[in-house]
Enzyme design. Structure first.
Site, PDB file in Angstrom:
ATOM      1  CB  SER A 122      -0.912  -0.017   1.225  1.00  0.00           C
ATOM      2  OG  SER A 122      -1.691   1.146   1.220  1.00  0.00           O
ATOM      3  N   GLY A 123       0.607   2.132  -0.943  1.00  0.00           N
ATOM      4  CA  GLY A 123       1.363   3.383  -1.017  1.00  0.00           C
ATOM      5  C   GLY A 123       2.600   3.295  -1.880  1.00  0.00           C
ATOM      6  CG  ASN A 172      -1.721   5.595  -0.619  1.00  0.00           C
ATOM      7  OD1 ASN A 172      -1.647   6.825  -0.780  1.00  0.00           O
ATOM      8  ND2 ASN A 172      -1.885   4.742  -1.614  1.00  0.00           N
ATOM      9  CB  SER A 176      -6.881   1.302  -4.268  1.00  0.00           C
ATOM     10  OG  SER A 176      -6.059   2.142  -5.040  1.00  0.00           O
ATOM     11  N   GLY A 404      -2.689  -3.009  -2.191  1.00  0.00           N
ATOM     12  CA  GLY A 404      -1.417  -3.641  -1.880  1.00  0.00           C
ATOM     13  C   GLY A 404      -1.392  -4.250  -0.485  1.00  0.00           C
ATOM     14  CD  GLU A 406      -4.393  -2.342   3.747  1.00  0.00           C
ATOM     15  OE1 GLU A 406      -4.071  -1.297   3.148  1.00  0.00           O
ATOM     16  OE2 GLU A 406      -5.559  -2.615   4.044  1.00  0.00           O
TER      17      GLU A 406
HETATM   18  N1  LIG Z   1       5.200   8.066 -10.049  1.00  0.00           N
HETATM   19  C1  LIG Z   1       4.885   8.851  -9.039  1.00  0.00           C
HETATM   20  N2  LIG Z   1       5.200  10.154  -9.063  1.00  0.00           N
HETATM   21  C2  LIG Z   1       4.887  10.974  -8.047  1.00  0.00           C
HETATM   22  N3  LIG Z   1       4.229  10.571  -6.947  1.00  0.00           N
HETATM   23  C3  LIG Z   1       3.855   9.267  -6.866  1.00  0.00           C
HETATM   24  C4  LIG Z   1       4.152   8.358  -7.919  1.00  0.00           C
HETATM   25  N4  LIG Z   1       3.678   7.153  -7.546  1.00  0.00           N
HETATM   26  C5  LIG Z   1       3.101   7.334  -6.342  1.00  0.00           C
HETATM   27  N5  LIG Z   1       3.204   8.592  -5.925  1.00  0.00           N
HETATM   28  C6  LIG Z   1       2.695   9.164  -4.650  1.00  0.00           C
HETATM   29  O1  LIG Z   1       2.407   8.109  -3.792  1.00  0.00           O
HETATM   30  C7  LIG Z   1       1.053   8.115  -3.381  1.00  0.00           C
HETATM   31  C8  LIG Z   1       0.518   6.702  -3.270  1.00  0.00           C
HETATM   32  O2  LIG Z   1       0.510   6.077  -4.519  1.00  0.00           O
HETATM   33  P1  LIG Z   1      -0.666   5.111  -4.963  1.00  0.00           P
HETATM   34  O3  LIG Z   1      -1.956   5.618  -4.516  1.00  0.00           O
HETATM   35  O4  LIG Z   1      -0.460   4.838  -6.384  1.00  0.00           O
HETATM   36  O5  LIG Z   1      -0.303   3.835  -4.125  1.00  0.00           O
HETATM   37  P2  LIG Z   1      -0.952   2.401  -4.246  1.00  0.00           P
HETATM   38  O6  LIG Z   1       0.185   1.464  -4.495  1.00  0.00           O
HETATM   39  O7  LIG Z   1      -2.042   2.405  -5.199  1.00  0.00           O
HETATM   40  O8  LIG Z   1      -1.480   2.137  -2.791  1.00  0.00           O
HETATM   41  P3  LIG Z   1      -2.791   1.354  -2.294  1.00  0.00           P
HETATM   42  O9  LIG Z   1      -2.474  -0.070  -2.349  1.00  0.00           O
HETATM   43  O10 LIG Z   1      -2.982   1.859  -0.945  1.00  0.00           O
HETATM   44  O11 LIG Z   1      -3.870   1.779  -3.204  1.00  0.00           O
HETATM   45  C9  LIG Z   1       0.354   8.909  -4.438  1.00  0.00           C
HETATM   46  O12 LIG Z   1      -0.780   9.525  -3.921  1.00  0.00           O
HETATM   47  C10 LIG Z   1       1.412   9.905  -4.841  1.00  0.00           C
HETATM   48  O13 LIG Z   1       1.415  10.990  -3.968  1.00  0.00           O
HETATM   49 MG   LIG Z   2      -3.988   2.227  -5.116  1.00  0.00          MG
END
Ligand SMILES: Nc1ncnc2c1ncn2[C@@H]1O[C@H](COP(=O)(O)OP(=O)(O)OP(=O)(O)O)[C@@H](O)[C@H]1O
Ligand SMILES: [Mg+2]
Length: 1043
Positions: A122-123, A172, A176, A404, A406
């Site tokens: 996650s994140g 995060n 999601s 992801g 967590e």
């Molecule tokens: N390529 C990137 N460039 C800039 N910031 C990023 C990038 N990838 C992620 N981030 C930052 O990290 C935060 C978390 O990313 P994201 O929401 O994609 O995580 P996730 O893997 O989908 O987590 P979860 O499993 O909780 O949904 C984003 O809100 C953003 O601020």
């Molecule tokens: Mg996500």
């Protein structure tokens, strides 16, 4: 490489590489190139070096490792997208666009569906990665107006789904809370034409409860912060999140990285792009608002312990927003309907039960609305192939972005499901990259030293195995009669899987572990780490129960979305619904099938620190992730293995055109064909291996060089094909045209011949009828002659019409057939009348007068006097002498009498016949003879007895006057050069038309009282007037032939 050089690809690559800055080459771009590929430290050092330079992407072969930068990088511009478009991915620095483009090109060239699996905790940046991929396709794929709409909808589905399905967690800020698998469909041109989303298990419990520091789903805050004043008024909401019980549990109203007001605007715009109309948005928001109101419904307890509602205003809003009866809702929230022996009973709930019934309703309403929302988006993304509606010719790229792995302080049923899901994805990764790859080398007979890796199948089995797995045990506990509880479930787990190496409970743990575990917890040793799950709520969440009367009331709702979410059939369905965990397990199994059927690409996301801070590289955290993601094993297999493999027939089929021996067809064994081909291409022995049924190519660049060669070859083949095809198509076009021309000619000739035959037949018929008619022409009208008779009539009339006489004098007239004699005569009269009438209408008064005089002349002289015919064409003058030629004295003597005619005449004396010039003047009442200025003689017309004239061509005439008249000296003998005119005038003026006497031989006239003179007329050669010896006046007049 030989092929490469020949094609000049080297040059292209050098150019590409020089375009990369030196910065891009920090560390190694592909872990495969690491000196010490077995060292985890070297691996992490490389990651760190690149991360420090903001190079967040690195490959392990074709797997992309991405480290979350936690800051905006300038690497996602349109120029970047262009740089990666259509370029082999090893030629440019690692990027998510390279992976996207590679998947896209594989889909286009190999026509195989693709999927891109994004994993990480996650994140770690999974959702961001999936958005970048979607944007890449939206910008770089071919577009049209229709495709643009699809692209917009695909892109805009994200903010909507994130608003309703994402929330701030401790891990995060935009986590999601549902799983998402999205298919992007491409048509044969490679344009995105549709999409479909599968959603997985939304974390509904968040609607009613959030851990400390966490928030509910974004949409609630967006609505309250961004919603327009009157919208909030309609929904009965206040602009203060602290007012709502469901939003205060995590005590986290504000998050610095989130701007709810702006996000609200984006969501509203996205909803309309996706195709929501205002009514649907309103109904959707009614539901969201009603969830907030539900949270504020409070219960009190009566003395009996039965619950009653203390917040009536909420019920009022709820009734309106949900479109239900308030009193029924009130009852349903405080009672439970029991059906015993076919009878329905309402059993009251205590306040605790009522609160959990309320929460169950909130979760159900929100959860089902979310599913409805996904379906609605799917409808708007549905691919409608207008050209080939029945064909299923769309190729697909699937994007998997699921929650992801967590770990929280307190982990519940949801974390159990989420982490189980990640376990499954890891299993898939192992299956497809580590395990199956090694198995394949073995089966193909390729010498191979096995790489050891941790296979997490054992953990998957622990969770999902039939009868023995945790889910089965949980289900059993849920379905079992008697007083099953979360704790009995824990006990059962201990009894059943207690001995499993990856399972521990407080009771089973050693002393050290026991210290960090609660009594109500069990621990799973996941591939990614250890997680303690608190069993509290497991049974309820798995049962996902909603009381029957609450379901009933939702079925009756007037809100159109809710009526779709709550199906009446559900009420009558006796079958017990599947538990949440089983549903999830089944949907994951289906997902695995979907992913297995496609060619996968991997993006492994890594989270650099827990503080969401840019530039912080927490080595411990990263080492942990590198480990559990199996990246080292992945690298080892990559290094030892081969980047690419294809069955001989596929390889040969694709590249056979590159070698003269294999083109166009290879007749021998496939393996020999491939061997000949690769030798011709200049593959070095270390670059490839031939297995039993497949060729294995070690480095991607070998294959890419071959691809480049194919690309060039395709061009020359295409040119050849085009030329052949053009020749062929021109020839067939020509032949078709020729054939068509011949066909048209034949048809036209046929038509002409038919027309000619018809004409001849008609002519023969006509002639035949004509002849027959001619034979029968004398008979009364009968079928044999009617044509002939009609024709004769017709031709007579037509002939007549063409030859009608043009003037009255034209006496020609065609001879009519006997039957038309009478008609002809009538027509002739009509025609004549018509001409006369036309003539008369045209004639002027002067001409009329002239003609009247001519008529008189004709009556008098026609056929009687020789020189009459000469006078006919000459017009009569109105007078021969004008005013000046007549003496004014004479005119004076005449007084008022108006002169009608005057002419010079010769007067012959009565006795000697001497000729004397005189003037003859005619007035209305008399004729006057004038000598110079003397009025010699006046003859009143009343006294004029007659006029005599000869029949010859001379101009002599005699005016007879009574001899008794003393004033007169006898008849007057005169001669006029215009005798016809003069006499006509005299006759008219004197009204003596009938008194003109035309004599043949001689004229007698009186010369005074009783005496008589004679004028003899004889024809001769010329005019001669003399006194004859006999005393007569002798006139010889030339004979004119006119009479
Ligand atoms: N390529 C990137 N460039 C800039 N910031 C990023 C990038 N990838 C992620 N981030 C930052 O990290 C935060 C978390 O990313 P994201 O929401 O994609 O995580 P996730 O893997 O989908 O987590 P979860 O499993 O909780 O949904 C984003 O809100 C953003 O601020
Ligand atoms: Mg996500």
């Amino acid at each position: 490489m030989a092929v490469m050089k020949a094609l000049g690809s080297e040059g292209v690559r050098v150019m590409m590489e020089s375009a990369l800055t030196a910065r891009d080459r920090v560390g190694v771009q592909d872990f495969v190139l690491l000196e010490n590929h077995t060292s985890e430290a070297a691996f992490i050092e490389n990651l760190r070096k690149r991360f420090k330079e903001n190079l967040i992407y690195t490959y392990i072969g074709s797997v992309l490792v991405s480290v979350n930068p936690y800051k905006e990088l300038e690497i996602y511009t349109k120029q970047h997208m262009e740089r990666y478009r259509g370029v082999n991915f090893y030629e440019v620095s690692p990027h998510i666009y390279a992976v996207s483009d590679n998947a896209y090109r594989s889909m286009r060239t190999e026509r195989r569906d693709q999927c891109i699996l994004i994993s990480g905790e996650s994140g770690a940046g999974k959702t961001e990665a999936s958005k970048k991929i979607l944007q890449y396709y939206a910008v770089t794929c071919p577009a049209s107006e229709q495709v643009q709409t699809v692209k917009d909808r695909l892109l805009q589905s994200n903010p909507v789904l994130e608003a309703f399905g994402n929330a701030k967690t401790l891990r995060n800020d935009n986590s999601s809370r549902f799983g998402k698998y999205m298919d992007i469909q491409f048509d044969f041109r490679g344009a995105p034409v549709g999409g479909h989303i599968l959603n997985y298990l939304l974390e509904k419990s968040r609607v009613v409860h959030q851990n400390h520091g966490e928030r509910n789903f974004h949409i609630f805050y967006q609505l309250i912060e961004g919603g327009e004043e009157d919208l909030l008024r309609r929904l009965g909401l206040e602009r203060n999140t602290q007012q709502y019980q469901y939003l205060v549990k995590g005590n986290c109203p504000k998050v610095s990285s989130i701007n709810d007001r702006n996000d609200w605007k984006a969501v509203r715009k996205a909803l309309s792009v996706i195709g929501f109309n205002d009514d649907e948005v309103e109904e959707l928001l009614n539901i969201i608002a009603s969830v907030l109101h539900l949270g504020n419904v409070q219960f009190g307890a009566e003395e009996s312990g039965n619950a009653y509602i203390t917040t009536d205003t909420q019920i009022k809003y709820l009734a309106r927003l949900l479109g239900v009866e308030g009193s029924i809702l009130k009852e349903a929230l405080t009672h439970k309907k029991i059906i015993a022996k076919g009878e329905e009973l309402m059993s009251p709930l205590n306040s605790e039960q009522a609160a959990s019934a309320r929460d169950a309703l909130s979760k159900a309403v929100y959860g089902r609305t979310f599913t409805w929302l996904v379906n609605k988006i799917n409808l708007s993304l549905a691919y409608k192939d207008d050209l080939y509606p029945l064909s299923k010719n769309a190729s697909v790229i699937g994007l998997l972005d699921i929650y992801g792995f967590e770990v929280f302080q307190q982990n519940s049923f949801e974390q159990f499901c989420i982490n189980y899901c990640n376990e499954k994805l890891q299993q898939l990764f192992i299956e497809l990259t580590l395990k199956s790859e090694q198995e394949e080398y073995e089966s193909e007979g390729i010498t191979w030293e096995p790489v050891q890796f941790f296979n997490n199948k054992i953990i998957c089995d622990l969770v999902e195995e039939k009868f023995k797995g945790i889910i089965s045990i949980l289900d059993e506990e849920c379905l079992r009669p008697g007083d099953a509880s979360d704790l009995t479930f824990l006990e059962k787990l201990e009894n059943t899987v207690g001995g499993h190496a990856h399972f521990v409970t407080h009771k089973l743990a050693d002393g050290k572990t026991r210290k960090v575990m609660g009594r109500e917890e069990f621990r799973l040793l996941h591939y990614a780490g250890e997680v303690n799950y608190n069993v509290n709520g497991f049974l309820d969440k798995n049962n996902d129960l909603l009381f029957r009367n609450l379901k009933e009331i939702m079925c009756q709702s007037e809100n159109k979305i809710l009526t779709q979410c709550f199906d009446r059939e559900e009420l009558t369905d006796k079958k017990r619904p599947e538990t949440t965990a089983t549903q999830f397990k089944n949907s994951l199994a289906k997902l695995m099938e979907i992913l297995m059927s496609k060619e996968p690409s991997y993006i492994r996301c890594i989270k650099p620190n827990d503080a969401k801070q840019a530039g912080r590289f927490d080595e411990v955290l990263i080492r942990h992730q590198v480990k559990y993601l199996g990246l080292m094993e992945n690298l080892r297999v990559r290094r030892a293995g081969f980047a690419y493999r294809r069955r001989y027939e596929v390889f040969l089929q694709r590249y056979k055109s590159l070698c003269p021996d294999t083109w166009p067809n290879w007749k021998g064994r496939l393996a020999d064909g491939v061997s000949t081909l690769v030798k011709h291409l200049g593959y070095k022995p270390e670059e490839y291996k031939l297995g039993r049924s497949k060729i294995f190519i070690r480095f991607p660049k070998t294959l890419f060089a071959t691809e480049d060669a194919l690309e060039v070859r395709k061009h020359s083949l295409a040119t050849k094909l085009q030329a052949c095809w053009r020749g062929y198509s021109q020839k067939s076009k020509y032949l078709k045209m020729r054939h068509s021309a011949i066909l048209i000619q034949a048809w036209w000739r046929g038509i002409l011949a038919l027309r000619e035959a018809k004409r001849r037949r008609t002519a023969a018929d006509t002639i035949r009828r004509f002849i027959k008619g001619f034979i029968y022409r004398k008979q009364p009208r009968c079928p044999e002659n009617e044509y002939f008779l009609d024709y004769v009539r017709y031709s007579f009339l037509m002939n007549l019409w063409r030859n009608l006489p043009k003037t009255v004098l034209d006496k020609s007239w065609p001879t009519p057939p006997p039957a038309l004699t009478e008609a002809s005569e009538q027509l002739r009269n009509l025609c004549m009348q018509n001409m006369v009438w036309t003539y008369c209408k045209r004639i002027s008064p002067e001409r009329k007068h002239q003609l009247e005089q001519k008529l008189v002349a004709s009556e008098i002289f026609k056929d009687k006097k020789d020189n009459y015919p000469q006078s006919v064409p000459k017009l009569f003058a109105s007078t021969r002498l004008n005013g000046e030629e007549i003496s004014p004295k004479v005119l004076q003597a005449l007084g008022n009498e108006k002169m009608k005619y005057a002419v010079s005449v010769t007067k012959y004396d009565r006795k000697g016949y001497r000729a004397r010039p005189r003037q003859l003047l005619l007035t209305a009442s008399c004729a006057v003879i004038v000598e110079d200025s003397k009025l010699k003689q006046r003859i009143d017309y009343s006294a004029l007895k007659g006029i005599s004239v000869s029949s010859l061509s001379d101009g002599l005439f005699v005016l007879h006057v009574p001899c008794e008249d003393n004033k007169q000296k006898g008849d007057v003998v005169l001669q006029s050069d215009h005798v016809i005119e003069t006499l006509t005038k005299v006759a008219i003026c004197a009204d003596k038309i009938n008194n003109v006497n035309i004599s043949q031989g001689s004229i007698k006239f009186t010369v005074g009282r009783g005496k008589e003179g004679v004028i003899d007329f004889t024809p001769g050669s010329e005019l001669l007037v003399t006194k004859a010896k006999n005393g007569h006046l002798s006139v010889t007049a030339p004979r004119l032939n006119s009479r």
